[in-house]
Design a protein around this motif. Structure first.
Motif, PDB file in Angstrom:
ATOM      1  N   ALA A  43       0.833  -1.208   0.000  1.00 52.45           N
ATOM      2  CA  ALA A  43       0.000   0.000   0.000  1.00 52.45           C
ATOM      3  C   ALA A  43       0.864   1.253   0.000  1.00 52.45           C
ATOM      4  O   ALA A  43       0.645   2.186  -0.780  1.00 52.45           O
ATOM      5  CB  ALA A  43      -0.922   0.000   1.223  1.00 52.45           C
ATOM      6  N   GLN A  44       1.865   1.275   0.862  1.00 50.50           N
ATOM      7  CA  GLN A  44       2.749   2.440   0.920  1.00 50.50           C
ATOM      8  C   GLN A  44       3.530   2.601  -0.371  1.00 50.50           C
ATOM      9  O   GLN A  44       3.760   3.722  -0.844  1.00 50.50           O
ATOM     10  CB  GLN A  44       3.710   2.317   2.101  1.00 50.50           C
ATOM     11  N   SER A  45       3.934   1.484  -0.975  1.00 45.54           N
ATOM     12  CA  SER A  45       4.668   1.533  -2.236  1.00 45.54           C
ATOM     13  C   SER A  45       3.829   2.174  -3.337  1.00 45.54           C
ATOM     14  O   SER A  45       4.334   2.979  -4.130  1.00 45.54           O
ATOM     15  CB  SER A  45       5.078   0.115  -2.647  1.00 45.54           C
ATOM     16  N   LEU A  46       2.537   1.826  -3.387  1.00 51.71           N
ATOM     17  CA  LEU A  46       1.654   2.439  -4.379  1.00 51.71           C
ATOM     18  C   LEU A  46       1.569   3.954  -4.180  1.00 51.71           C
ATOM     19  O   LEU A  46       1.627   4.730  -5.147  1.00 51.71           O
ATOM     20  CB  LEU A  46       0.248   1.839  -4.277  1.00 51.71           C
ATOM     21  N   LEU A  47       1.440   4.377  -2.945  1.00 54.71           N
ATOM     22  CA  LEU A  47       1.317   5.808  -2.661  1.00 54.71           C
ATOM     23  C   LEU A  47       2.620   6.550  -2.949  1.00 54.71           C
ATOM     24  O   LEU A  47       2.601   7.689  -3.440  1.00 54.71           O
ATOM     25  CB  LEU A  47       0.912   6.011  -1.203  1.00 54.71           C
ATOM     26  N   ALA A  48       3.739   5.915  -2.668  1.00 49.69           N
ATOM     27  CA  ALA A  48       5.032   6.571  -2.901  1.00 49.69           C
ATOM     28  C   ALA A  48       5.312   6.779  -4.380  1.00 49.69           C
ATOM     29  O   ALA A  48       6.112   7.653  -4.742  1.00 49.69           O
ATOM     30  CB  ALA A  48       6.151   5.738  -2.273  1.00 49.69           C
ATOM     31  N   ARG A  49       4.653   6.004  -5.238  1.00 53.42           N
ATOM     32  CA  ARG A  49       4.871   6.086  -6.680  1.00 53.42           C
ATOM     33  C   ARG A  49       3.791   6.888  -7.415  1.00 53.42           C
ATOM     34  O   ARG A  49       3.754   6.897  -8.647  1.00 53.42           O
ATOM     35  CB  ARG A  49       4.959   4.679  -7.272  1.00 53.42           C
ATOM     36  N   LEU A  50       2.911   7.544  -6.667  1.00 51.69           N
ATOM     37  CA  LEU A  50       1.873   8.342  -7.314  1.00 51.69           C
ATOM     38  C   LEU A  50       2.508   9.431  -8.178  1.00 51.69           C
ATOM     39  O   LEU A  50       3.429  10.125  -7.743  1.00 51.69           O
ATOM     40  CB  LEU A  50       0.958   8.995  -6.274  1.00 51.69           C
ATOM     41  N   GLU A  51       2.000   9.566  -9.394  1.00 47.64           N
ATOM     42  CA  GLU A  51       2.542  10.572 -10.303  1.00 47.64           C
ATOM     43  C   GLU A  51       1.903  11.924  -9.998  1.00 47.64           C
ATOM     44  O   GLU A  51       0.969  12.383 -10.656  1.00 47.64           O
ATOM     45  CB  GLU A  51       2.296  10.147 -11.754  1.00 47.64           C
ATOM     46  N   LEU A  52       2.435  12.562  -8.972  1.00 50.45           N
ATOM     47  CA  LEU A  52       1.958  13.848  -8.500  1.00 50.45           C
ATOM     48  C   LEU A  52       3.137  14.761  -8.239  1.00 50.45           C
ATOM     49  O   LEU A  52       4.289  14.301  -8.168  1.00 50.45           O
ATOM     50  CB  LEU A  52       1.187  13.682  -7.178  1.00 50.45           C
ATOM     51  N   ASP A  53       2.860  16.047  -8.052  1.00 55.85           N
ATOM     52  CA  ASP A  53       3.920  16.941  -7.609  1.00 55.85           C
ATOM     53  C   ASP A  53       4.328  16.527  -6.200  1.00 55.85           C
ATOM     54  O   ASP A  53       3.539  15.949  -5.442  1.00 55.85           O
ATOM     55  CB  ASP A  53       3.429  18.391  -7.629  1.00 55.85           C
ATOM     56  N   ALA A  54       5.575  16.808  -5.858  1.00 57.72           N
ATOM     57  CA  ALA A  54       6.138  16.339  -4.590  1.00 57.72           C
ATOM     58  C   ALA A  54       5.328  16.756  -3.366  1.00 57.72           C
ATOM     59  O   ALA A  54       5.100  15.927  -2.472  1.00 57.72           O
ATOM     60  CB  ALA A  54       7.588  16.812  -4.455  1.00 57.72           C
ATOM     61  N   PRO A  55       4.851  17.998  -3.254  1.00 59.22           N
ATOM     62  CA  PRO A  55       4.092  18.372  -2.054  1.00 59.22           C
ATOM     63  C   PRO A  55       2.836  17.527  -1.844  1.00 59.22           C
ATOM     64  O   PRO A  55       2.545  17.106  -0.718  1.00 59.22           O
ATOM     65  CB  PRO A  55       3.743  19.846  -2.305  1.00 59.22           C
ATOM     66  N   ARG A  56       2.096  17.266  -2.921  1.00 56.96           N
ATOM     67  CA  ARG A  56       0.880  16.459  -2.757  1.00 56.96           C
ATOM     68  C   ARG A  56       1.217  15.014  -2.431  1.00 56.96           C
ATOM     69  O   ARG A  56       0.557  14.378  -1.609  1.00 56.96           O
ATOM     70  CB  ARG A  56       0.014  16.530  -4.014  1.00 56.96           C
ATOM     71  N   ARG A  57       2.235  14.471  -3.096  1.00 52.35           N
ATOM     72  CA  ARG A  57       2.607  13.078  -2.812  1.00 52.35           C
ATOM     73  C   ARG A  57       3.067  12.920  -1.358  1.00 52.35           C
ATOM     74  O   ARG A  57       2.701  11.957  -0.680  1.00 52.35           O
ATOM     75  CB  ARG A  57       3.700  12.613  -3.770  1.00 52.35           C
ATOM     76  N   LEU A  58       3.858  13.874  -0.878  1.00 58.51           N
ATOM     77  CA  LEU A  58       4.323  13.805   0.510  1.00 58.51           C
ATOM     78  C   LEU A  58       3.165  13.984   1.483  1.00 58.51           C
ATOM     79  O   LEU A  58       3.133  13.353   2.549  1.00 58.51           O
ATOM     80  CB  LEU A  58       5.389  14.875   0.760  1.00 58.51           C
ATOM     81  N   ALA A  59       2.198  14.824   1.119  1.00 62.08           N
ATOM     82  CA  ALA A  59       1.026  15.008   1.979  1.00 62.08           C
ATOM     83  C   ALA A  59       0.232  13.710   2.082  1.00 62.08           C
ATOM     84  O   ALA A  59      -0.261  13.348   3.164  1.00 62.08           O
ATOM     85  CB  ALA A  59       0.145  16.129   1.437  1.00 62.08           C
TER      86      ALA A  59
END
Length: 346
Positions: free
Chosen positions: A136-152
């Motif tokens: 689950a965390q791996s999927l979220l870490a690879r989201l194709e988003l800008d860094a601030p949103r992905r880190l949020a």
């Protein structure tokens, strides 16, 4: 329904890739991923559906990221319930053997002793839950988003894990009955163990993906927390007074386990409870004993009190939704979800 099928399709891809990677290791590890794949697919998909629908209602355009995040919520759910089954010493889930039951039974068929087989089954479940949380965390870490949103999003996931673990530990502690817990303690436990990952996190992640401001994220978290409490309070009532044919769950399970729900916490204060307290938590509890406990709970007014708490939370949620100034579609969806959680019979 279309969004659910799409999430399932995405999960099929993710889990198939994991199974392919597992083949370079041991046969038992590959079998573990096969069992996980069966568990992760199907069911009501409440959490993935909520995330995707809320993202769309908020005008979000990160469709692929929302799909992957929704899949992560399902994997998180699977990981947590696997660990929960170990804690509760359960070997059955949804009417079928869970990973502990399956792997223990197979080991015994191959000649392992009962004790060794049980250790193998429990060990396999613990490791399987770890794999789901990591995936689950791996999927979220690879989201194709800008860094601030992905880190949020990752921050929400980290906090959700912490809340869930604290809630699970609190649930076990309360069931030891080593100190005097009040209704506030029980409600706090519910908020952490169930609400945080089932409703709060999906709504918060959906808002982050849609680019909502921090104040809206927090308002949705507050709404999600309350909806989760309603969901669990109804689940606790069904666990003791529900129709087993509809719930698929024994009405003796929570009573045998000695689960400290708001029903039980409230009933303890009534004189009728002293006559049946010795039955609560008895692993050998029979139907007659269960009936006596249910009668004591009814006589104490605990069931009526919990029903009033459900109604009170629903009223509070309606107020929070009105104050949040949500898009009409999302406000209606959350109102409907609250009603469904409070009135469900299974």
């Amino acid at each position: 329904m279309e969004s659910v099928l799409t999430v399932e399709s995405r999960l099929v891809e993710v889990l198939a890739a994991a199974r392919r990677r597992s083949r370079v290791r041991t046969q038992q590890y590959e079998q573990l991923w096969e069992a996980l794949s069966r568990m992760a697919l199907g069911g009501k998909m409440i959490r993935p559906r909520l995330l995707i629908d809320a993202h769309e209602d908020l005008g979000g355009t990160a469709a692929q990221a929302a799909m992957d995040a929704a899949g992560a919520m399902q994997l998180l759910h699977i990981g947590l319930i696997i660990h929960d089954d170990v804690i509760d010493n359960d070997t059955v889930r949804r009417g079928e053997m869970n990973i502990t039951g399956q792997f223990s039974s197979e080991a015994m068929l191959l000649g392992a002793t009962s004790a060794a087989a049980q250790t193998w089954g429990i060990s396999s479940s613990l490791l399987a839950g770890d794999l789901m949380l990591n995936e689950a965390q791996s999927l979220l870490a690879r989201l194709e988003l800008d860094a601030p949103r992905r880190l949020a999003v990752l921050d929400i996931y980290d906090e959700t894990i912490a809340e869930s673990v604290a809630g699970e530990q609190s649930d076990v502690w309360l069931s030891l009955h080593l100190d005097e817990a009040d209704s506030g303690d029980v409600l706090t436990m519910i908020g952490c163990k169930t609400a945080a990952y089932s409703f709060e996190a999906p709504l918060a992640i959906a808002a982050v993906l849609a680019g909502s401001d921090a104040s809206l994220v927090e308002r949705l978290r507050a709404i999600g927390r309350r909806i989760g409490i309603v969901y669990q309070l109804r689940d606790d009532v069904l666990g003791v007074f529900g129709d087993e044919q509809e719930t698929g769950k024994s009405v003796l399970g929570d009573l045998r386990e000695g689960k400290e729900t708001l029903l039980i916490n409230t009933a303890r204060a009534h004189p009728a409870w002293s006559q049946v307290a010795h039955l609560f938590g008895d692993r050998g509890l029979d139907a007659e004993g269960g009936l006596r406990l249910r009668q004591a709970i009814e006589e104490s007014g605990a069931r009526a009190y919990v029903e009033s708490m459900i109604a009170e939370h629903c009223k509070t949620i309606a107020g929070l939704i009105a104050e949040a100034e949500l898009p009409q579609a999302l406000a209606g969806r959350l109102a409907d979800l609250t009603s469904a959680c409070s009135l469900r019979c299974a």
